[in-house]
Write a protein that holds these residues in place. Sequence first.
Motif, short mmCIF file in Angstrom:
data_model
loop_
_atom_site.label_atom_id
_atom_site.label_comp_id
_atom_site.label_asym_id
_atom_site.label_seq_id
_atom_site.Cartn_x
_atom_site.Cartn_y
_atom_site.Cartn_z
N PRO A 156 -48.05 -4.11 -57.15
CA PRO A 156 -47.24 -4.78 -56.13
C PRO A 156 -46.33 -3.76 -55.43
CG PRO A 156 -46.30 -5.15 -58.29
CD PRO A 156 -47.54 -4.33 -58.51
N GLU A 157 -46.08 -3.99 -54.15
CA GLU A 157 -45.25 -3.06 -53.39
C GLU A 157 -44.32 -3.85 -52.48
OE1 GLU A 157 -47.72 -0.41 -51.19
OE2 GLU A 157 -48.12 0.91 -52.91
N VAL A 158 -43.20 -3.22 -52.16
CA VAL A 158 -42.28 -3.76 -51.16
C VAL A 158 -42.24 -2.76 -50.02
CG1 VAL A 158 -39.94 -4.53 -50.66
CG2 VAL A 158 -40.91 -4.89 -52.94
N GLY A 159 -42.73 -3.16 -48.85
CA GLY A 159 -42.75 -2.27 -47.70
C GLY A 159 -42.00 -2.87 -46.53
N LEU A 160 -42.20 -2.29 -45.36
CA LEU A 160 -41.56 -2.76 -44.15
C LEU A 160 -42.64 -3.15 -43.14
CD1 LEU A 160 -38.75 -0.07 -43.71
CD2 LEU A 160 -38.50 -2.41 -44.56
N SER A 161 -42.37 -4.20 -42.41
CA SER A 161 -43.29 -4.65 -41.38
C SER A 161 -42.50 -4.90 -40.10
CB SER A 161 -44.01 -5.92 -41.82
OG SER A 161 -44.97 -6.31 -40.86
N ARG A 162 -43.13 -4.60 -38.98
CA ARG A 162 -42.46 -4.75 -37.68
C ARG A 162 -42.27 -6.22 -37.34
NH1 ARG A 162 -39.44 -0.79 -35.64
NH2 ARG A 162 -39.87 -0.23 -33.48
N ALA A 163 -41.14 -6.52 -36.72
CA ALA A 163 -40.86 -7.88 -36.26
C ALA A 163 -40.12 -7.81 -34.93
CB ALA A 163 -40.03 -8.64 -37.29
N TYR A 164 -40.36 -8.82 -34.11
CA TYR A 164 -39.76 -8.89 -32.77
C TYR A 164 -38.94 -10.17 -32.68
CZ TYR A 164 -43.28 -5.33 -32.14
OH TYR A 164 -44.05 -4.20 -32.30
N PRO A 165 -37.63 -10.07 -32.95
CA PRO A 165 -36.79 -11.28 -33.05
C PRO A 165 -36.66 -12.04 -31.74
CG PRO A 165 -35.43 -9.28 -33.12
CD PRO A 165 -36.86 -8.84 -33.24
N LEU A 166 -36.91 -11.38 -30.60
CA LEU A 166 -36.78 -12.07 -29.32
C LEU A 166 -38.12 -12.61 -28.83
CD1 LEU A 166 -34.24 -9.69 -27.53
CD2 LEU A 166 -33.81 -11.68 -28.97
N GLY A 167 -39.12 -12.52 -29.69
CA GLY A 167 -40.41 -13.14 -29.40
C GLY A 167 -41.07 -12.61 -28.14
N SER A 168 -41.42 -13.54 -27.25
CA SER A 168 -42.26 -13.19 -26.10
C SER A 168 -41.51 -12.52 -24.96
CB SER A 168 -42.92 -14.47 -25.58
OG SER A 168 -41.95 -15.42 -25.18
N ASP A 169 -40.18 -12.50 -24.98
CA ASP A 169 -39.44 -11.96 -23.83
C ASP A 169 -39.79 -10.51 -23.53
OD1 ASP A 169 -38.22 -14.36 -23.45
OD2 ASP A 169 -36.26 -13.77 -24.23
N PHE A 170 -40.01 -9.71 -24.57
CA PHE A 170 -40.25 -8.28 -24.38
C PHE A 170 -41.69 -7.87 -24.71
CE2 PHE A 170 -35.70 -8.35 -24.43
CZ PHE A 170 -35.31 -7.28 -23.64
N ALA A 171 -42.61 -8.84 -24.76
CA ALA A 171 -43.98 -8.54 -25.18
C ALA A 171 -44.62 -7.49 -24.30
CB ALA A 171 -44.82 -9.81 -25.18
N HIS A 172 -44.42 -7.57 -22.98
CA HIS A 172 -45.08 -6.63 -22.08
C HIS A 172 -44.35 -5.30 -21.98
CE1 HIS A 172 -46.73 -10.54 -20.49
NE2 HIS A 172 -47.83 -9.82 -20.60
#
Length: 647
Positions: A156-172
Amino acid sequence: MRRPPRDTDLSTRRIGRRALVLGGAQLAFVGLLGWRMRQMQVEQSEEYRMLAEENRINMRLLPPARGLIFDRNGAPIAINDQNYRVVIVREDAGDVEQVLQELGRLIPLTDEDIERTLRETRRRSSFVPVTVADRLSWDDLARVAVNAPALPGVRPEVGLSRAYPLGSDFAHVVGYVGPVSDYDLSKLQDPDPLLQIPKFQIGKSGIEAKEEMVLRGRAGNSQIEVNAVGRVMRELSRTEGTAGRNLQLTIDETLQNYVQARLDGESAAVVVTDVRNGDLLAVASSPTFDPNKFVRGISGADYRLLTENKFRPLANKSVQGVYPPGSTFKMVTALAALEAGVVSPEDTVWCPGYLSAGSRRFHCWKRGGHGHMNLHQSLQQSCDVYYYEVAQRVGIDKISEMARKLGMGTRFDIPMSAVAEGLTPTRDWKATRRGADWVIGDTLNASIGQGFVLASPLQLSVMTARLASGNTIAPRLIRAVDGVEEPVRLEGPLDINPQHLRAVRRAMFAVSNSRRGTAYRSRIDDETLQMAGKTGTSQVRNITAAERRRGVFRNEDLPWERRDHALFVGFAPYDNPQVSVSVVVEHGGGGSTAAAPIARDVILRTLHGDLPPLEAYPAGQRERIEEEQRALPLRDRKPVETVSSRA
């Protein structure tokens, strides 16, 4: 012969001494052996037990934390979340399929998960860990950890994963990350060993991709001792990696959210630029999408919804899309003619509703014509014939030269995917690319932003910022890297007569503030914030002579794909320009009805820093504007002051 008794006694004594010495030596040897055996079996038992189990030393790469991305005010746009996952190492697992079956009794694993993991273990080196499952709950991870001794090769491992808290606003703008693919590795000459880490995430689009080396950081390493079944016995040494650098953008996340909300339901793009330094304050493309789905692994159904949508949500229309700029290009033609000295601001052109060139008629949008038009009136009322005439005098090469001076036909150096160059055509361009001679009709079409001319919303916003400021600004998207300010790129004043620029700006002011201006209904009713601008409508179809005789179809009577694009460019405040905006609404119809109202709202929101006050709108429009503001799908907003509460 019998030996004498004396010799016999001597011999006996010698044999006894030798036996004693030999016995003593044997006893000493046995004692030493016993002491050593005790030392090995009791005092050093753990050390030799590990050696007997064929222990070995492994080096493991430690992935660094990816750099964070913030807006201009420090609001987080891209962050790193904790991610609980389980990996397996083939050479330690033995029968990988059997181990996976056992693991499936502890955590949710589908047949597809097991088959994917088996494929991955066969494709990768035997010592490379392969992710079996990620984004597990803490309870799932704990069950695996408790049963780890019975699951060889599993950890088992504990790593980091990317997340975008503002969702779709900055997708492009920001884009998204995803696991390294074979295609990604095939493009690299000397791939970073980090990329071999299971499901290591790299930028796939937008800033995440363009600034990958800045955001990625450098790996650390851990030296561990493991036994024959792959169980970690101890960590011998550890060197932490270097985290990626943090980026601060020039974009304001609250403004970006407002613009995306304002474009909701449209296939459109908006770019807002600070005319004083080139900072991009908002870069929006609609419709948009949730980048978090790509990080986690988007489903086939969700992906088809995006690719089969006729509004093209995956396309970044703000910098990637190129469109005929329509009448927003008329300032370019006007300045080219003024600078060449072929026309003055006071010279007039007669507009009967068309101009004949050879065997063709080039029509004005106003069928009956505008009559006599000078520069100011031609921009205010968007007379096409005026620009047909002055374009014949100045020629396409000087028009294209002026367009490039104002930022069109330029691929700006900003870290976004597929930034378009656009097109400012010349005679040589057509001869080289089309194998044909330039004709007068090409010049007339180009003079009103049709024909071969193409521009992106980014270029139109930069063009407007240069017109407003008189300076050769360049767009800037990265404000700072790890707190160190990025340079503002100002190349000095435009090489254009300031009097000519003032004449064009006055005409743009009349477009929005004169009763005969094409954007008068979208004026700002606050004298300190008045907007100057230009509407544009670009055709996406040819209008036949027969259609003109019986009457041109209205846009609303046509299928969506055949309607005209609607455009608007503008800046404000007129007396002290601070921001420029460009709006493109795909197949939106007229620029005055579809694009100009969006531009006004965006400019007011930018200058006020909050929902535009209703007093900034003409009195007759305030109740409608109030309803529209209430319907905006904003994240957080203050209550709108109602018309009734002010009465």
